[in-house]
Design an enzyme around this catalytic site. Sequence first.
Site, PDB file in Angstrom:
ATOM      1  N   SER A  10       0.837  -1.198   0.000  1.00 29.21           N
ATOM      2  CA  SER A  10       0.000   0.000   0.000  1.00 29.21           C
ATOM      3  C   SER A  10       0.872   1.248   0.000  1.00 29.21           C
ATOM      4  O   SER A  10       1.684   1.459   0.911  1.00 29.21           O
ATOM      5  CB  SER A  10      -0.885   0.013   1.243  1.00 29.21           C
ATOM      6  OG  SER A  10      -1.406   1.312   1.407  1.00 29.21           O
ATOM      7  N   HIS A  35      -1.381  -1.376  -4.115  1.00 26.05           N
ATOM      8  CA  HIS A  35      -2.641  -0.985  -3.474  1.00 26.05           C
ATOM      9  C   HIS A  35      -2.639   0.534  -3.297  1.00 26.05           C
ATOM     10  O   HIS A  35      -1.687   1.106  -2.755  1.00 26.05           O
ATOM     11  CB  HIS A  35      -2.717  -1.704  -2.123  1.00 26.05           C
ATOM     12  CG  HIS A  35      -4.008  -1.575  -1.399  1.00 26.05           C
ATOM     13  ND1 HIS A  35      -5.097  -2.371  -1.662  1.00 26.05           N
ATOM     14  CD2 HIS A  35      -4.387  -0.745  -0.393  1.00 26.05           C
ATOM     15  CE1 HIS A  35      -6.089  -2.051  -0.843  1.00 26.05           C
ATOM     16  NE2 HIS A  35      -5.692  -1.040  -0.069  1.00 26.05           N
ATOM     17  N   ASP A  37      -4.713   3.552  -1.751  1.00 29.92           N
ATOM     18  CA  ASP A  37      -5.783   3.888  -0.802  1.00 29.92           C
ATOM     19  C   ASP A  37      -6.285   5.310  -1.006  1.00 29.92           C
ATOM     20  O   ASP A  37      -5.542   6.269  -0.795  1.00 29.92           O
ATOM     21  CB  ASP A  37      -5.241   3.776   0.631  1.00 29.92           C
ATOM     22  CG  ASP A  37      -5.072   2.342   1.068  1.00 29.92           C
ATOM     23  OD1 ASP A  37      -6.067   1.596   1.033  1.00 29.92           O
ATOM     24  OD2 ASP A  37      -3.944   1.968   1.442  1.00 29.92           O
ATOM     25  N   MET A  39      -8.782   8.199   0.263  1.00 28.94           N
ATOM     26  CA  MET A  39      -9.581   8.617   1.429  1.00 28.94           C
ATOM     27  C   MET A  39     -10.108  10.028   1.186  1.00 28.94           C
ATOM     28  O   MET A  39      -9.362  10.900   0.728  1.00 28.94           O
ATOM     29  CB  MET A  39      -8.691   8.643   2.667  1.00 28.94           C
ATOM     30  CG  MET A  39      -8.029   7.325   2.966  1.00 28.94           C
ATOM     31  SD  MET A  39      -6.979   7.508   4.407  1.00 28.94           S
ATOM     32  CE  MET A  39      -6.433   5.828   4.612  1.00 28.94           C
ATOM     33  N   HIS A  68      -8.387   1.255  -3.752  1.00 30.12           N
ATOM     34  CA  HIS A  68      -9.297   1.000  -2.625  1.00 30.12           C
ATOM     35  C   HIS A  68      -9.979   2.322  -2.277  1.00 30.12           C
ATOM     36  O   HIS A  68      -9.362   3.206  -1.675  1.00 30.12           O
ATOM     37  CB  HIS A  68      -8.466   0.452  -1.451  1.00 30.12           C
ATOM     38  CG  HIS A  68      -9.240   0.210  -0.200  1.00 30.12           C
ATOM     39  ND1 HIS A  68      -8.645  -0.011   1.018  1.00 30.12           N
ATOM     40  CD2 HIS A  68     -10.585   0.141   0.034  1.00 30.12           C
ATOM     41  CE1 HIS A  68      -9.560  -0.201   1.943  1.00 30.12           C
ATOM     42  NE2 HIS A  68     -10.754  -0.092   1.379  1.00 30.12           N
ATOM     43  N   MET A  70     -12.027   4.513  -0.161  1.00 32.55           N
ATOM     44  CA  MET A  70     -12.640   4.714   1.162  1.00 32.55           C
ATOM     45  C   MET A  70     -13.306   6.083   1.103  1.00 32.55           C
ATOM     46  O   MET A  70     -12.821   7.066   1.674  1.00 32.55           O
ATOM     47  CB  MET A  70     -11.566   4.644   2.252  1.00 32.55           C
ATOM     48  CG  MET A  70     -11.076   3.222   2.480  1.00 32.55           C
ATOM     49  SD  MET A  70      -9.582   3.154   3.481  1.00 32.55           S
ATOM     50  CE  MET A  70      -8.375   3.468   2.221  1.00 32.55           C
ATOM     51  N   MET A 139     -11.449  -5.984   5.462  1.00 29.52           N
ATOM     52  CA  MET A 139     -10.680  -5.052   6.299  1.00 29.52           C
ATOM     53  C   MET A 139     -10.463  -5.700   7.660  1.00 29.52           C
ATOM     54  O   MET A 139     -11.428  -6.111   8.328  1.00 29.52           O
ATOM     55  CB  MET A 139     -11.432  -3.739   6.492  1.00 29.52           C
ATOM     56  CG  MET A 139     -11.563  -2.865   5.263  1.00 29.52           C
ATOM     57  SD  MET A 139     -10.011  -2.383   4.491  1.00 29.52           S
ATOM     58  CE  MET A 139      -9.160  -1.550   5.831  1.00 29.52           C
ATOM     59  N   ASP A 177      -6.684  -6.561   4.287  1.00 31.33           N
ATOM     60  CA  ASP A 177      -6.052  -5.240   4.422  1.00 31.33           C
ATOM     61  C   ASP A 177      -6.116  -4.749   5.866  1.00 31.33           C
ATOM     62  O   ASP A 177      -7.196  -4.584   6.424  1.00 31.33           O
ATOM     63  CB  ASP A 177      -6.825  -4.273   3.501  1.00 31.33           C
ATOM     64  CG  ASP A 177      -6.227  -2.889   3.413  1.00 31.33           C
ATOM     65  OD1 ASP A 177      -5.147  -2.660   3.965  1.00 31.33           O
ATOM     66  OD2 ASP A 177      -6.866  -2.041   2.760  1.00 31.33           O
TER      67      ASP A 177
HETATM   68  C1  DX5 Z   1      -6.189   1.437   5.921  1.00 30.08           C
HETATM   69  C2  DX5 Z   1      -5.818   1.169   4.486  1.00 30.08           C
HETATM   70  C3  DX5 Z   1      -4.723   0.215   4.364  1.00 30.08           C
HETATM   71  C4  DX5 Z   1      -3.410   0.643   4.981  1.00 30.08           C
HETATM   72  C5  DX5 Z   1      -2.786  -0.598   5.532  1.00 30.08           C
HETATM   73  O1  DX5 Z   1      -7.370   2.117   5.998  1.00 30.08           O
HETATM   74  O2  DX5 Z   1      -6.912   0.685   3.737  1.00 30.08           O
HETATM   75  O3  DX5 Z   1      -4.513  -0.223   3.022  1.00 30.08           O
HETATM   76  O4  DX5 Z   1      -2.523   1.243   4.093  1.00 30.08           O
HETATM   77  O5  DX5 Z   1      -1.712  -0.221   6.291  1.00 30.08           O
HETATM   78  P1  DX5 Z   1      -1.034  -1.226   7.320  1.00 30.08           P
HETATM   79  O6  DX5 Z   1      -0.494  -2.369   6.527  1.00 30.08           O
HETATM   80  O7  DX5 Z   1       0.024  -0.381   7.935  1.00 30.08           O
HETATM   81  O8  DX5 Z   1      -2.084  -1.655   8.293  1.00 30.08           O
HETATM   82 ZN    ZN Z   2      -6.497  -0.232   1.727  1.00 26.07          ZN
END
Ligand code: DX5
Ligand code: ZN
Length: 211
Positions: A10, A35, A37, A39, A68, A70, A139, A177
């Site tokens: 990620s 990956h 992310d 947000m 991903h 979010m 998750m 994840d």
């Molecule tokens: C969290 C993200 C993850 C995050 C995982 O909300 O969706 O993808 O980057 O990070 P680690 O591996 O540090 O838990």
């Molecule tokens: Zn993620």
Amino acid sequence: MVKSVCLSPSLLSADFADLRSAVQKIEESRCKFIHFDVMDGHFVPQISYGQPVLKSVRAITGAALDVHLMVEKPELMVDSFIDAGADFITFHLESTVHSNRLIQMIHDRGKKAGISIVPSTPVSALSEVLADVDLVLVMTVNPGFGGQKLIPSCVEKIRLLDELRKKNGYKYLVSVDGGINNSTVSSVVDAGADVVVSGSAFFSGEFKWDY
Ligand code: DX5
Ligand code: ZN
């Protein structure tokens, strides 16, 4: 046959001032996935990065970009993330009423559709979409931040999703994840995960991946 399990690092835990080196590190580790992310500051409290950053990453890698989302109202962003180079779009079941329509939208653009559930959502809530998705993202932390601890009770969902696909002939990948590190990785792989996301452990350099 030995099942192959892929690591999907990620970028959330990368140094954003040096994403090129982060992508190189991922490629040197022979990962087939990255990956990404996203947000929005609403579905989760922080804002990460978006389409322009994905476009720059797309330009320097051939790895599958596993986006991903979010975010609230993911349907408003699917086209622009695909235009920016996404290969997989994974959205949250909790973020939209019209999951079925969104899966269709992603497929109509020729991309892979993933669906994710937060720790408080049971696998049973996915029953009507499992036949249609290409990936289910479990998750194992509450989304929004890297570096959290894995919630052990969520690992059982991986096992259940693996059983359901065997029983019903579903084709989705099971991805996981949150909080994956040297101490937790074997539990999620043993439970049946195909794609393991890792942010902080991967970029800390301490993660030993031997699957
Ligand atoms: C969290 C993200 C993850 C995050 C995982 O909300 O969706 O993808 O980057 O990070 P680690 O591996 O540090 O838990
Ligand atoms: Zn993620």
